[in-house]
Design a protein around this motif. Sequence first.
Motif, mmCIF file in Angstrom:
data_model
loop_
_atom_site.group_PDB
_atom_site.id
_atom_site.type_symbol
_atom_site.label_atom_id
_atom_site.label_comp_id
_atom_site.label_asym_id
_atom_site.label_seq_id
_atom_site.Cartn_x
_atom_site.Cartn_y
_atom_site.Cartn_z
ATOM 1 N N SER A 58 8.405 106.285 -13.351
ATOM 2 C CA SER A 58 8.381 107.740 -13.211
ATOM 3 C C SER A 58 9.092 108.377 -14.396
ATOM 4 N N HIS A 59 8.746 109.614 -14.670
ATOM 5 C CA HIS A 59 9.339 110.309 -15.816
ATOM 6 C C HIS A 59 10.860 110.375 -15.713
ATOM 7 N N ASN A 60 11.391 110.536 -14.479
ATOM 8 C CA ASN A 60 12.837 110.621 -14.308
ATOM 9 C C ASN A 60 13.513 109.252 -14.257
ATOM 10 N N GLY A 61 12.722 108.168 -14.283
ATOM 11 C CA GLY A 61 13.276 106.821 -14.300
ATOM 12 C C GLY A 61 13.733 106.299 -12.954
ATOM 13 N N ASN A 62 13.373 106.968 -11.859
ATOM 14 C CA ASN A 62 13.812 106.528 -10.535
ATOM 15 C C ASN A 62 12.899 105.498 -9.886
ATOM 16 N N TYR A 63 11.617 105.436 -10.302
ATOM 17 C CA TYR A 63 10.646 104.564 -9.653
ATOM 18 C C TYR A 63 9.894 103.728 -10.682
ATOM 19 N N VAL A 64 9.533 102.515 -10.261
ATOM 20 C CA VAL A 64 8.678 101.619 -11.029
ATOM 21 C C VAL A 64 7.518 101.249 -10.109
ATOM 22 N N CYS A 65 6.294 101.173 -10.660
ATOM 23 C CA CYS A 65 5.150 100.776 -9.837
ATOM 24 C C CYS A 65 4.291 99.779 -10.596
ATOM 25 N N GLY A 66 3.406 99.108 -9.861
ATOM 26 C CA GLY A 66 2.521 98.138 -10.483
ATOM 27 C C GLY A 66 1.682 97.412 -9.455
ATOM 28 N N TYR A 67 1.354 96.160 -9.745
ATOM 29 C CA TYR A 67 0.530 95.370 -8.838
ATOM 30 C C TYR A 67 1.102 93.954 -8.736
ATOM 31 N N LEU A 68 0.745 93.299 -7.642
ATOM 32 C CA LEU A 68 1.147 91.916 -7.410
ATOM 33 C C LEU A 68 -0.091 91.034 -7.388
ATOM 34 N N SER A 69 0.092 89.756 -7.612
ATOM 35 C CA SER A 69 -1.041 88.837 -7.718
ATOM 36 C C SER A 69 -1.782 88.623 -6.399
ATOM 37 N N ASN A 71 -3.150 90.902 -4.677
ATOM 38 C CA ASN A 71 -4.048 92.061 -4.537
ATOM 39 C C ASN A 71 -3.407 93.260 -3.850
ATOM 40 N N THR A 72 -2.113 93.415 -3.997
ATOM 41 C CA THR A 72 -1.421 94.586 -3.473
ATOM 42 C C THR A 72 -0.746 95.333 -4.614
ATOM 43 N N GLY A 73 -0.511 96.608 -4.389
ATOM 44 C CA GLY A 73 0.280 97.394 -5.319
ATOM 45 C C GLY A 73 1.723 97.419 -4.835
ATOM 46 N N PHE A 74 2.606 97.998 -5.639
ATOM 47 C CA PHE A 74 3.993 98.144 -5.198
ATOM 48 C C PHE A 74 4.626 99.362 -5.849
ATOM 49 N N VAL A 75 5.677 99.837 -5.203
ATOM 50 C CA VAL A 75 6.549 100.856 -5.784
ATOM 51 C C VAL A 75 7.979 100.431 -5.479
ATOM 52 N N TYR A 76 8.829 100.552 -6.480
ATOM 53 C CA TYR A 76 10.223 100.162 -6.342
ATOM 54 C C TYR A 76 11.096 101.361 -6.651
ATOM 55 N N ASN A 77 12.003 101.679 -5.729
ATOM 56 C CA ASN A 77 12.963 102.763 -5.913
ATOM 57 C C ASN A 77 14.238 102.154 -6.470
ATOM 58 N N ALA A 96 -5.379 96.843 -4.843
ATOM 59 C CA ALA A 96 -4.738 98.142 -5.003
ATOM 60 C C ALA A 96 -3.865 98.086 -6.252
ATOM 61 N N LYS A 97 -4.219 98.849 -7.253
ATOM 62 C CA LYS A 97 -3.418 98.887 -8.482
ATOM 63 C C LYS A 97 -2.659 100.206 -8.541
ATOM 64 N N ALA A 98 -1.355 100.123 -8.561
ATOM 65 C CA ALA A 98 -0.500 101.300 -8.695
ATOM 66 C C ALA A 98 -0.241 101.503 -10.183
ATOM 67 N N THR A 99 -0.842 102.547 -10.755
ATOM 68 C CA THR A 99 -0.778 102.741 -12.199
ATOM 69 C C THR A 99 0.220 103.797 -12.648
ATOM 70 N N CYS A 100 0.630 104.690 -11.743
ATOM 71 C CA CYS A 100 1.628 105.694 -12.115
ATOM 72 C C CYS A 100 2.325 106.209 -10.866
ATOM 73 N N VAL A 101 3.502 106.762 -11.056
ATOM 74 C CA VAL A 101 4.313 107.227 -9.936
ATOM 75 C C VAL A 101 5.002 108.527 -10.338
ATOM 76 N N SER A 102 5.011 109.479 -9.406
ATOM 77 C CA SER A 102 5.637 110.778 -9.665
ATOM 78 C C SER A 102 7.154 110.672 -9.531
ATOM 79 N N ASN A 103 7.843 111.717 -9.932
ATOM 80 C CA ASN A 103 9.300 111.742 -9.836
ATOM 81 C C ASN A 103 9.808 111.669 -8.402
ATOM 82 N N ASP A 104 8.960 111.996 -7.434
ATOM 83 C CA ASP A 104 9.374 111.915 -6.034
ATOM 84 C C ASP A 104 8.786 110.713 -5.314
ATOM 85 N N GLY A 105 8.234 109.753 -6.055
ATOM 86 C CA GLY A 105 7.798 108.486 -5.482
ATOM 87 C C GLY A 105 6.377 108.430 -4.972
#
Length: 173
Positions: A58-69, A71-77, A96-105
């Motif tokens: 995320s732009h504010n650096g609070n969240y990271v997102c991506g995918y796992l092998s 076939n699931t996506g993820f978001v990490y706070n 499910a590919k998580a390609t971007c995350v907003s500042n509020d997750g």
Amino acid sequence: KISNGVSPQTRPNAISDNGKVVAGFAAHENKGEWTPCYWIDGEIKRFPYLFGESLNVSHNGNYVCGYLSDNTGFVYNIADDSFVVIENTLEVDYQAKATCVSNDGIVFGYSDGGSPQDRKAIAYVGGELMYFNDYLVDLGIEEAKSWSIYSITDITADGKTFIGAADIDGEDC
């Protein structure tokens, strides 16, 4: 400068607005597979028992997102150390590919069925996975019901502008 830690190879994919947080992958030191990771002020932080890739922060650096092998996506706070797996409950056998995350997750991305035309953009809001079209309709954009939105790949810091691929009213966008 960022450190590889014990990984033989790393690749950064995205950076927060202030440059403190970077998202990417690190090659697993024993198996050679990719494990999602992120860096804070150049120090690597790994998810050592997972395989996949961190695609964005995320732009504010609070969240990271991506995918796992698997076939699931993820978001990490980062702030509260919570890791959420985003299972694709919308379509069977689609990743499910998580390609971007907003500042509020809120997470955006796509449901990958192979070719770009088989993809459908997704949003993960408050623990619910939905098609991006439905997300737009919930925001009051009724004409989005008829659009074919294939993927969302990035979002502006204010969360109001997206980039991706779509067919809107017969025009490739």
